[in-house]
Scaffold this active site. Structure first.
Site, PDB file in Angstrom:
ATOM      1  N   SER A 117      29.201 -54.785  53.649  1.00 12.19           N
ATOM      2  CA  SER A 117      29.062 -56.006  54.825  1.00 12.19           C
ATOM      3  C   SER A 117      30.671 -56.603  54.569  1.00 12.19           C
ATOM      4  O   SER A 117      31.089 -56.627  53.715  1.00 12.19           O
ATOM      5  CB  SER A 117      27.970 -56.978  54.511  1.00 12.19           C
ATOM      6  OG  SER A 117      28.357 -58.139  55.425  1.00 12.19           O
ATOM      7  N   TYR A 141      24.456 -63.312  49.047  1.00 10.54           N
ATOM      8  CA  TYR A 141      24.576 -61.918  50.065  1.00 10.54           C
ATOM      9  C   TYR A 141      25.526 -61.201  49.832  1.00 10.54           C
ATOM     10  O   TYR A 141      25.665 -60.082  49.212  1.00 10.54           O
ATOM     11  CB  TYR A 141      24.018 -62.522  51.253  1.00 10.54           C
ATOM     12  CG  TYR A 141      24.237 -61.183  52.213  1.00 10.54           C
ATOM     13  CD1 TYR A 141      23.231 -60.182  52.288  1.00 10.54           C
ATOM     14  CD2 TYR A 141      25.320 -61.161  52.981  1.00 10.54           C
ATOM     15  CE1 TYR A 141      23.483 -59.103  53.149  1.00 10.54           C
ATOM     16  CE2 TYR A 141      25.549 -59.926  54.138  1.00 10.54           C
ATOM     17  CZ  TYR A 141      24.515 -59.031  53.852  1.00 10.54           C
ATOM     18  OH  TYR A 141      24.675 -57.751  54.960  1.00 10.54           O
ATOM     19  N   LYS A 145      26.349 -57.672  48.003  1.00 15.85           N
ATOM     20  CA  LYS A 145      26.977 -56.229  48.597  1.00 15.85           C
ATOM     21  C   LYS A 145      28.132 -55.778  47.705  1.00 15.85           C
ATOM     22  O   LYS A 145      28.211 -54.328  47.511  1.00 15.85           O
ATOM     23  CB  LYS A 145      27.302 -56.513  49.932  1.00 15.85           C
ATOM     24  CG  LYS A 145      25.990 -56.729  50.976  1.00 15.85           C
ATOM     25  CD  LYS A 145      25.355 -55.335  51.247  1.00 15.85           C
ATOM     26  CE  LYS A 145      24.144 -55.561  52.075  1.00 15.85           C
ATOM     27  NZ  LYS A 145      23.115 -54.357  52.308  1.00 15.85           N
TER      28      LYS A 145
HETATM   29  N1  NAD Z   1      23.161 -56.772  61.411  1.00 17.25           N
HETATM   30  C1  NAD Z   1      24.470 -56.735  60.742  1.00 17.25           C
HETATM   31  O1  NAD Z   1      25.437 -57.455  61.458  1.00 17.25           O
HETATM   32  C2  NAD Z   1      24.876 -56.343  59.456  1.00 17.25           C
HETATM   33  C3  NAD Z   1      26.235 -56.519  58.991  1.00 17.25           C
HETATM   34  C4  NAD Z   1      26.568 -56.083  57.593  1.00 17.25           C
HETATM   35  C5  NAD Z   1      25.828 -55.582  56.934  1.00 17.25           C
HETATM   36  N2  NAD Z   1      24.374 -55.356  57.375  1.00 17.25           N
HETATM   37  C6  NAD Z   1      23.243 -54.648  56.434  1.00 17.25           C
HETATM   38  O2  NAD Z   1      22.908 -53.485  57.069  1.00 17.25           O
HETATM   39  C7  NAD Z   1      21.617 -53.243  56.593  1.00 17.25           C
HETATM   40  C8  NAD Z   1      20.539 -53.371  57.727  1.00 17.25           C
HETATM   41  O3  NAD Z   1      20.540 -54.552  58.632  1.00 17.25           O
HETATM   42  P1  NAD Z   1      19.671 -54.743  59.851  1.00 17.25           P
HETATM   43  O4  NAD Z   1      20.394 -55.719  60.697  1.00 17.25           O
HETATM   44  O5  NAD Z   1      19.024 -53.575  60.467  1.00 17.25           O
HETATM   45  O6  NAD Z   1      18.325 -55.739  59.121  1.00 17.25           O
HETATM   46  P2  NAD Z   1      17.032 -55.538  59.146  1.00 17.25           P
HETATM   47  O7  NAD Z   1      16.238 -56.881  58.533  1.00 17.25           O
HETATM   48  O8  NAD Z   1      16.697 -55.275  60.936  1.00 17.25           O
HETATM   49  O9  NAD Z   1      16.767 -54.013  58.490  1.00 17.25           O
HETATM   50  C9  NAD Z   1      16.573 -54.062  57.054  1.00 17.25           C
HETATM   51  C10 NAD Z   1      15.382 -53.034  56.841  1.00 17.25           C
HETATM   52  O10 NAD Z   1      15.232 -52.881  55.615  1.00 17.25           O
HETATM   53  C11 NAD Z   1      13.733 -53.162  55.064  1.00 17.25           C
HETATM   54  N3  NAD Z   1      13.913 -53.630  53.692  1.00 17.25           N
HETATM   55  C12 NAD Z   1      14.102 -54.920  53.071  1.00 17.25           C
HETATM   56  N4  NAD Z   1      13.905 -54.765  51.860  1.00 17.25           N
HETATM   57  C13 NAD Z   1      13.398 -53.838  51.497  1.00 17.25           C
HETATM   58  C14 NAD Z   1      12.927 -53.207  50.344  1.00 17.25           C
HETATM   59  N5  NAD Z   1      12.978 -53.934  49.450  1.00 17.25           N
HETATM   60  N6  NAD Z   1      12.595 -51.939  50.182  1.00 17.25           N
HETATM   61  C15 NAD Z   1      12.330 -51.237  51.613  1.00 17.25           C
HETATM   62  N7  NAD Z   1      12.909 -51.680  52.631  1.00 17.25           N
HETATM   63  C16 NAD Z   1      13.417 -52.686  52.831  1.00 17.25           C
HETATM   64  C17 NAD Z   1      13.328 -54.199  56.189  1.00 17.25           C
HETATM   65  O11 NAD Z   1      11.926 -54.124  56.350  1.00 17.25           O
HETATM   66  C18 NAD Z   1      13.980 -53.539  57.344  1.00 17.25           C
HETATM   67  O12 NAD Z   1      13.398 -52.716  58.217  1.00 17.25           O
HETATM   68  C19 NAD Z   1      21.426 -54.425  55.955  1.00 17.25           C
HETATM   69  O13 NAD Z   1      21.323 -53.929  54.158  1.00 17.25           O
HETATM   70  C20 NAD Z   1      22.234 -55.606  55.992  1.00 17.25           C
HETATM   71  O14 NAD Z   1      22.697 -56.199  54.821  1.00 17.25           O
HETATM   72  C21 NAD Z   1      23.987 -55.789  58.574  1.00 17.25           C
END
Ligand code: NAD
Length: 319
Positions: A117, A141, A145
């Site tokens: 991230s 957070y 990461k």
């Molecule tokens: N959305 C953004 O702008 C953004 C930016 C930077 C990084 N990220 C990273 O990208 C990844 C996905 O983000 P997103 O926006 O799709 O979020 P999201 O919450 O929609 O997706 C995360 C998924 O992981 C699953 N999950 C969480 N903990 C878990 C565990 N212990 N075991 C198995 N599954 C688990 C959740 O049920 C969910 O389906 C995350 O790691 C987040 O930190 C997202």
């Protein structure tokens, strides 16, 4: 030969599964459904419900599906909440990563692409963030990461892992109307929720040192992001040398005021946003170049701002 996608039922994971499948790769979706939706997993896709804290289930899944690489997308992503829930954040993101890496070693799987991230940079004091910009995370957070990235580096040295971390900036839009960002904290869902409830969307702070006084961010379309994952998977599997980390940024900032204008234009709902006080800890500007990713992962911004807003709005209304 297939790729295990953790977090596959989430906003980004569900797009990545589709991009991998479109590139001809086999996938296994793995998710504990803590914030994801079973309906985001495509029909016919193998789905395992479980947590990345479950070592034995991970090993079993990797062996049964002949997995040769992992997209580690699962995670707890709410930076603000992580300040109140540091142990939960570390357990999900750091213990989760350690457990996954141990399971990979036990199942003899060594390729991994990690969802990192922009939060690893904190508040960078540069106009354009590059991969080497100093890391200074400002929340549990962001710290979790960065530790994830370090763990991958250490497993490269210790156990011959082949890894890359993709640092996402502000991921928005939708690749198909059935997939949307359900986050209660991101700008797009917040504005849509306000518009659907007949409330006026808010801008937090219009006195920042930016051209129009509102914060500037780097918005990228989730389908463009997902496509870069497919290339990263193919390159790792082919044994190509790629970088340890890539910033998936556009090189071009968009202000919150410009987002509001696009929201009004694309939704057809005319509104003048309310100006609310600044939120503590919001940096004025974070924008990254995606030059390395363009060179190695075919990274490109294929969608315009209006396409990002329109696709996100359509998906939100269909939800
Ligand atoms: N959305 C953004 O702008 C953004 C930016 C930077 C990084 N990220 C990273 O990208 C990844 C996905 O983000 P997103 O926006 O799709 O979020 P999201 O919450 O929609 O997706 C995360 C998924 O992981 C699953 N999950 C969480 N903990 C878990 C565990 N212990 N075991 C198995 N599954 C688990 C959740 O049920 C969910 O389906 C995350 O790691 C987040 O930190 C997202």
């Amino acid at each position: 030969m297939s790729w295990l996608v953790t977090g596959a039922a989430g906003y980004i994971g569900s797009h990545v599964v589709r991009a991998l499948r479109a590139a001809g790769l086999e996938t296994v979706s793995f998710d504990d459904l803590s914030s994801g939706f079973r309906s985001f997993v495509p029909d016919g896709e193998p789905f395992v419900e479980g947590t990345v804290l479950d070592h034995d289930l991970l090993v079993r899944t990797m062996r049964e599906h002949h997995v040769d690489g992992v997209m580690h997308i699962a995670g707890f992503k709410y930076a603000g909440v992580s300040v109140q829930r540091p142990l939960h954040t570390y357990e999900q993101n750091v213990t989760g990563m350690v457990t996954l890496l141990r399971a990979m070693a036990d199942a003899d799987v060594r390729n991994i692409v990690f969802s990192s991230s922009a939060a690893v940079f904190g508040t960078p004091d540069v106009d354009l963030v590059v991969e080497e910009t100093p890391k200074a995370p400002e929340s549990p957070y962001g710290e979790s990461k960065l530790i994830g990235e370090w763990l991958l580096r250490d497993m490269e040295a210790a156990a011959g892992f082949r890894t890359t971390s993709l640092r996402y900036f502000n991921v928005v839009g939708s690749g198909e109307p059935s997939l949307y960002d359900a986050s209660p904290h991101n700008l797009f869902p917040l504005v849509f929720d306000a518009l659907l409830a007949g409330r006026t969307p808010r801008i937090n702070g219009d006195d920042y040192p930016t051209p129009d006084g509102t914060c500037v961010r780097d918005y990228i379309h989730v389908a463009d992001l997902a496509a870069a994952h497919a290339v990263a998977a193919q390159r790792l599997a082919a044994g190509d040398t790629i970088e340890r980390a890539y910033n998936l940024g556009s090189g071009d900032g968009v202000s919150v005021r410009e987002i509001m204008d696009a929201m009004a234009r694309c939704t057809g709902i005319a509104f003048e946003p309310e100006i609310a006080p600044r939120r503590p800890g919001d940096p004025a500007r974070i924008v990254a170049t995606g030059t390395l990713a363009a060179r190695d992962l075919g990274w490109a911004m294929r969608h315009t701002l209006d396409e990002m807003v329109t696709s996100a709005w359509e998906a939100r209304r269909a939800a």
